[in-house]
Design a protein around this motif. Sequence first.
Motif, short mmCIF file in Angstrom:
data_model
loop_
_atom_site.label_atom_id
_atom_site.label_comp_id
_atom_site.label_asym_id
_atom_site.label_seq_id
_atom_site.Cartn_x
_atom_site.Cartn_y
_atom_site.Cartn_z
N ASN A 33 0.92 -1.19 0.07
CA ASN A 33 0.07 -0.04 -0.18
C ASN A 33 0.82 1.11 0.07
O ASN A 33 0.48 2.18 -0.83
CB ASN A 33 -0.88 0.02 1.25
N LYS A 34 2.02 1.51 0.71
CA LYS A 34 2.97 2.46 1.02
C LYS A 34 3.40 2.70 -0.48
O LYS A 34 3.69 3.68 -0.87
CB LYS A 34 3.82 2.37 1.92
N THR A 35 4.06 1.63 -1.09
CA THR A 35 4.78 1.55 -2.37
C THR A 35 3.93 2.21 -3.27
O THR A 35 4.30 2.75 -4.31
CB THR A 35 5.26 0.16 -2.63
N ILE A 36 2.80 1.76 -3.54
CA ILE A 36 1.68 2.30 -4.34
C ILE A 36 1.59 3.84 -4.21
O ILE A 36 1.55 4.47 -5.25
CB ILE A 36 0.34 1.69 -4.13
N SER A 37 1.60 4.40 -3.03
CA SER A 37 1.51 5.68 -2.88
C SER A 37 2.70 6.37 -3.30
O SER A 37 2.62 7.53 -3.99
CB SER A 37 1.23 6.20 -1.26
N VAL A 38 3.75 5.73 -3.13
CA VAL A 38 5.16 6.55 -3.52
C VAL A 38 5.27 6.38 -4.75
O VAL A 38 5.65 7.27 -5.42
CB VAL A 38 6.35 5.84 -2.79
N LEU A 40 2.83 6.52 -7.16
CA LEU A 40 2.06 7.42 -7.89
C LEU A 40 2.30 8.89 -7.55
O LEU A 40 2.27 9.76 -8.23
CB LEU A 40 0.82 7.23 -7.53
N GLU A 41 2.94 9.24 -6.29
CA GLU A 41 3.28 10.41 -5.86
C GLU A 41 4.53 10.86 -6.27
O GLU A 41 4.92 12.19 -6.62
CB GLU A 41 3.08 10.59 -4.36
N ALA A 42 5.74 10.22 -6.41
CA ALA A 42 6.94 10.35 -6.58
C ALA A 42 7.90 9.74 -7.68
O ALA A 42 8.91 10.21 -7.99
CB ALA A 42 7.73 10.09 -5.19
N GLY A 43 6.99 8.64 -8.30
CA GLY A 43 7.71 7.84 -9.35
C GLY A 43 8.48 6.66 -9.07
O GLY A 43 8.53 6.07 -8.13
N LEU A 44 9.14 6.39 -10.31
CA LEU A 44 9.73 4.89 -10.19
C LEU A 44 10.80 4.67 -9.50
O LEU A 44 11.05 3.87 -8.58
CB LEU A 44 10.17 4.55 -11.74
N PHE A 45 11.72 5.67 -9.54
CA PHE A 45 13.00 5.73 -8.73
C PHE A 45 12.70 5.87 -7.22
O PHE A 45 13.18 5.23 -6.41
CB PHE A 45 14.16 6.64 -9.29
N SER A 46 11.69 6.92 -6.97
CA SER A 46 11.44 6.88 -5.35
C SER A 46 10.91 5.47 -4.79
O SER A 46 11.20 5.23 -3.59
CB SER A 46 10.46 8.11 -5.12
N SER A 47 10.09 4.95 -5.62
CA SER A 47 9.42 3.63 -5.20
C SER A 47 10.35 2.60 -4.94
O SER A 47 10.35 1.82 -3.98
CB SER A 47 8.14 3.18 -5.86
#
Length: 132
Positions: A33-38, A40-47
């Motif tokens: 759930n947290k990874t989905i948020s990251v 969508l909000e911050a992109g591929l590298f951030s996730s």
Amino acid sequence: VMKNIDSVISSEVYSLLKNFDKNDYKKLENITNKTISVLLEAGLFSSALFVKYQGSKREFSNSSSFMLSLIVDILEKNNDILNINTKTQTNDNYDKLIEYLKEITKDVYLTVFTTNIIYQALVYLRYHLKAK
């Protein structure tokens, strides 16, 4: 012949989840759930970085390893579309993922497409976990 990417992603998530410890499902659901948020909000590298960071916490190390493995596997299974160099010199899934993302993000369309593929995989993972 066109490939049903949705079907490939769903079956891959289901297949990999069979080998994951059911005692850690809640932790995996949390990190998913947290990874989905990251994503969508911050992109591929951030996730990717977020998942690696979660793995540094002992309680989430299995979930983080599984998540990195899943994402790398999904990208490799769709390489016929993404056309990335999968001949890396490393066995570390985080390092592989970063190498793949460096190639993918050279093209804005591939970046958006890959974000959608990873998002779909994480959504399938979340619902498979809820169904168990």
